[in-house]
Design an enzyme around this catalytic site. Sequence first.
Site, PDB file in Angstrom:
ATOM      1  N   HIS A 184       0.839  -1.205   0.000  1.00  0.00           N
ATOM      2  CA  HIS A 184       0.000   0.000   0.000  1.00  0.00           C
ATOM      3  C   HIS A 184       0.875   1.256   0.000  1.00  0.00           C
ATOM      4  CE1 HIS A 184      -3.180   2.740   1.119  1.00  0.00           C
ATOM      5  NE2 HIS A 184      -4.048   1.785   1.368  1.00  0.00           N
ATOM      6  N   GLU A 292      -0.783   1.077  -5.452  1.00  0.00           N
ATOM      7  CA  GLU A 292      -0.623  -0.084  -4.574  1.00  0.00           C
ATOM      8  C   GLU A 292      -0.589  -1.362  -5.414  1.00  0.00           C
ATOM      9  OE1 GLU A 292      -4.040   0.286  -1.960  1.00  0.00           O
ATOM     10  OE2 GLU A 292      -3.878   2.466  -2.025  1.00  0.00           O
TER      11      GLU A 292
END
Length: 318
Positions: A184, A292
């Site tokens: 992320h 991500e």
Amino acid sequence: MDRSNKPAAIGVGASLPQPSLSIKDNVIEASLPTGQSVQVHLYGATVTSWKANGKEQLFVSEKAHLDGSKPIRGGIPLVFPVFGPPPQNHATSTLPQHGFARNSNWEFLGKSSSDAPGKDSKADLTVKLDFGLSHSMLTEEFRETWPYEFGLVYSVTLTKDTLETSLQVRNEGKQNFEFQVLMHTYLNIADISDVRVKGLESKTYLDKTLQGTSHVETSAALPITQETDRVYQNLDPAVPIEVASAKDNQPLFSITREALGDVVVWNPWIEKAKGMADFGPDEAYKNMICVEAGSVSSWQTLEAGEAWEGGQSIKSRL
Ligand SMILES: O=P(O)(O)OC[C@H]1O[C@@H](O)[C@H](O)[C@@H](O)[C@@H]1O
């Protein structure tokens, strides 16, 4: 991407400056003689800083909790074994959003460094930090809610102009398990109005701001002008996703992946940014974009005794 655990090349450049390492208060920092550095919190094995070209490349919220009380808002939190809110009637259904990896205490397994082939050994020096998490290290609550015997090895490799993160997942138990995984990454940018995301044209995505409906990307250079939360699916991991400057079309970041077929593009925008207690200042949504790399649109099934590996390499020209 070098995933070997080979130790520093003995004898090669023995007199050359070597990467340095510091460990303090559960934070590991490594730097290269050429000036690049990386910082990783054992909490979540979260990369919280990557400096290259004399600049910070990752965004971390000023209000991020760095005391292990909450996943760190910024850097590269690792999402495992479920992405987003867990589905009902699934082995992950009682886990928190994005699973437990980002809110568990990892162990530092060690550092290795290597000279990549090249003329200038100093410039080609790399440093790799390995982190581990296994079933027995989880809190009792997580052990009960996700009772699988697993082993994760997360490797963070710093080179002159890239940061590479790769994850190995091993099934060390007797039952199969399913997982999703995502890196992320919060990229640090000067101004969201100046960036475009490239490499997504004609790809299918689920728009989480529109009830998860499916769309096809029409833009070759996607501007971010509102809350954006999209899961681009089935991409070729070898084709870079670029975050480029709208002014001169030059790439700021270029991200290639291995075995990670999905990419989430996320920016909370004005209202959502204000609504997150650990996000700040309010206007900081202008200074970040999450790109991500993950495997999240379906489940990876890992059979007993098997291992899976995937990762990303981020090149910065910031
Ligand atoms: O607030 P969290 O749990 O860190 O999640 C942040 C975001 O993470 C993204 O990956 C999701 O697509 C978003 O839906 C989510 O809002």
